[in-house]
Design an enzyme around this catalytic site. Sequence first.
Site, PDB file in Angstrom:
ATOM      1  N   LYS A 126       0.823  -1.218   0.000  1.00  0.00           N
ATOM      2  CA  LYS A 126       0.000   0.000   0.000  1.00  0.00           C
ATOM      3  C   LYS A 126       0.852   1.262   0.000  1.00  0.00           C
ATOM      4  CE  LYS A 126      -4.301  -1.841   1.052  1.00  0.00           C
ATOM      5  NZ  LYS A 126      -5.537  -2.022   1.633  1.00  0.00           N
ATOM      6  N   LYS A 209      -4.814  -8.250  -6.569  1.00  0.00           N
ATOM      7  CA  LYS A 209      -6.077  -8.478  -5.856  1.00  0.00           C
ATOM      8  C   LYS A 209      -7.165  -7.504  -6.323  1.00  0.00           C
ATOM      9  CE  LYS A 209      -6.754  -6.945  -1.664  1.00  0.00           C
ATOM     10  NZ  LYS A 209      -7.530  -6.690  -0.444  1.00  0.00           N
ATOM     11  N   LYS A 212     -11.321  -2.364  -3.470  1.00  0.00           N
ATOM     12  CA  LYS A 212     -12.267  -1.243  -3.563  1.00  0.00           C
ATOM     13  C   LYS A 212     -11.615  -0.036  -4.205  1.00  0.00           C
ATOM     14  CE  LYS A 212     -13.916  -2.005   1.108  1.00  0.00           C
ATOM     15  NZ  LYS A 212     -12.643  -2.229   1.809  1.00  0.00           N
TER      16      LYS A 212
HETATM   17  N1  AQP Z   1     -10.052  -9.564  -3.529  1.00  0.00           N
HETATM   18  C1  AQP Z   1     -10.365 -10.153  -2.385  1.00  0.00           C
HETATM   19  N2  AQP Z   1     -10.537 -11.500  -2.323  1.00  0.00           N
HETATM   20  C2  AQP Z   1     -10.865 -12.107  -1.163  1.00  0.00           C
HETATM   21  N3  AQP Z   1     -11.067 -11.429  -0.008  1.00  0.00           N
HETATM   22  C3  AQP Z   1     -10.924 -10.098  -0.031  1.00  0.00           C
HETATM   23  N4  AQP Z   1     -11.056  -9.159   0.925  1.00  0.00           N
HETATM   24  C4  AQP Z   1     -10.830  -7.941   0.390  1.00  0.00           C
HETATM   25  N5  AQP Z   1     -10.543  -8.052  -0.911  1.00  0.00           N
HETATM   26  C5  AQP Z   1     -10.589  -9.386  -1.204  1.00  0.00           C
HETATM   27  C6  AQP Z   1     -11.402  -9.447   2.303  1.00  0.00           C
HETATM   28  O1  AQP Z   1     -12.424  -8.565   2.706  1.00  0.00           O
HETATM   29  C7  AQP Z   1     -12.248  -8.292   4.099  1.00  0.00           C
HETATM   30  C8  AQP Z   1     -12.318  -6.823   4.330  1.00  0.00           C
HETATM   31  O2  AQP Z   1     -11.235  -6.197   3.706  1.00  0.00           O
HETATM   32  P1  AQP Z   1     -11.022  -4.645   3.933  1.00  0.00           P
HETATM   33  O3  AQP Z   1     -11.987  -3.894   3.139  1.00  0.00           O
HETATM   34  O4  AQP Z   1     -11.052  -4.311   5.353  1.00  0.00           O
HETATM   35  O5  AQP Z   1      -9.543  -4.426   3.488  1.00  0.00           O
HETATM   36  P2  AQP Z   1      -8.784  -4.813   2.195  1.00  0.00           P
HETATM   37  O6  AQP Z   1      -8.422  -6.265   2.214  1.00  0.00           O
HETATM   38  O7  AQP Z   1      -7.629  -3.850   2.109  1.00  0.00           O
HETATM   39  O8  AQP Z   1      -9.845  -4.552   1.044  1.00  0.00           O
HETATM   40  P3  AQP Z   1      -9.693  -3.714  -0.235  1.00  0.00           P
HETATM   41  O9  AQP Z   1     -10.921  -3.948  -1.033  1.00  0.00           O
HETATM   42  O10 AQP Z   1      -8.379  -4.033  -0.901  1.00  0.00           O
HETATM   43  O11 AQP Z   1      -9.720  -2.233   0.313  1.00  0.00           O
HETATM   44  P4  AQP Z   1      -8.818  -0.997  -0.060  1.00  0.00           P
HETATM   45  O12 AQP Z   1      -8.717  -0.972  -1.562  1.00  0.00           O
HETATM   46  O13 AQP Z   1      -9.538   0.206   0.466  1.00  0.00           O
HETATM   47  O14 AQP Z   1      -7.508  -1.183   0.617  1.00  0.00           O
HETATM   48  C9  AQP Z   1     -10.926  -8.915   4.534  1.00  0.00           C
HETATM   49  O15 AQP Z   1     -11.188 -10.136   5.187  1.00  0.00           O
HETATM   50  C10 AQP Z   1     -10.227  -9.156   3.231  1.00  0.00           C
HETATM   51  O16 AQP Z   1      -9.338 -10.251   3.309  1.00  0.00           O
END
Ligand code: AQP
Length: 346
Positions: A126, A209, A212
């Site tokens: 990140k 991955k 969001k």
């Molecule tokens: N692509 C993914 N596949 C499987 N699991 C996922 N999770 C997120 N993306 C995937 C799971 O969703 C839960 C919540 O995640 P989060 O929103 O708290 O944080 P993150 O993993 O950083 O999600 P994003 O979508 O990538 O957010 P941003 O872009 O804002 O940093 C977790 O259990 C995660 O594993």
Amino acid sequence: MTDAVQTPSSAGQFTKRVFSGIKPSGGLTLGNYLGAIKRFVDMQSPEFETVYCVVDLHAITVWQDPSELKTATREVAAGYLASGIDPTKSILFNQSQVSQHAELGWIFNCVTRVGWMNRMTQFKDKAGANSENVSLGLYAYPSLMAADILLYHATHVPVGDDQKQHVELTRDIASKFNHDFKADFFPLCEPVIEGPAMRIMNLRDGTKKMSKSGESDMERINMTDDADKIAKKFKKAKTDPEALPETLEGLKGRPEARNLIDIYAALSDQTSEAVIKEYAGAGWGRFKPALADLAVDKLAPISTEMSRYMDDPAEIDRILADGAARARAIAAPILDKTYEIVGLLK
Ligand code: AQP
């Protein structure tokens, strides 16, 4: 529900309690749904006490527009509710309403070693080349996540694969705390990472991955996308010219193809092996529309229900406030006991 503070050591002696959360850092994606929310719903059973959180304090580790954060927080809550989290069976709340998270997070900042934090791959991903300029909160994020989990003496933590390292760190923090204070107080929680949706990948690059906050909307399926958008995004999803093989082995080196098979499997509650068998020899012209239809079938009712909740923000706020009061009833005695163990004068 047990409010009493438990003090034995192994997770086996604790109430089986699930904790997990999602950041309101943008709209929910199919990755969040399949990797997290759908599995949270599955764990909502008499076997477990389930505590689910909208982790807004984690969201602000990167810039969030204050006028959008409240809406995003309600939208994640609506996503939970619309997918089947039942607020009478689970505790559902947003993190900032339970101040004990931040307080225990500070104590864990004093337990966690900088060397451990330096090994966290998500921070490296990140922060990228910009690591001098990101917030201290982004660096300390895993220590607050440990506090989120251990504040409830949670024993099971369902997460996507990207969060595995943070749950392992949580175990290290619990062990060090217990050892340093000879207190035998925090359980060693288990990450629950299973099924075909552990890591849903970006539709335009199967080595990244689905997130969001990814740059292009075409990379991801949002839980609120309509049928046309879903069909268009799958149609344009990157693939290769080859037909689908007969076994998963045949998908080696084809990350985009593997991702679409895994998505189909997770949406239809099958294994990826079963899906590849069903579609052996098929081309993308057959598989992609079938996948889009399945996704629309599963997501459309959830998205309709999300809109219904979003039309009634007062009801969402009421559910979150009620959940926060129930969360505090568990968290407060655990934090009080932690303060006592650490020697903080009350
Ligand atoms: N692509 C993914 N596949 C499987 N699991 C996922 N999770 C997120 N993306 C995937 C799971 O969703 C839960 C919540 O995640 P989060 O929103 O708290 O944080 P993150 O993993 O950083 O999600 P994003 O979508 O990538 O957010 P941003 O872009 O804002 O940093 C977790 O259990 C995660 O594993």
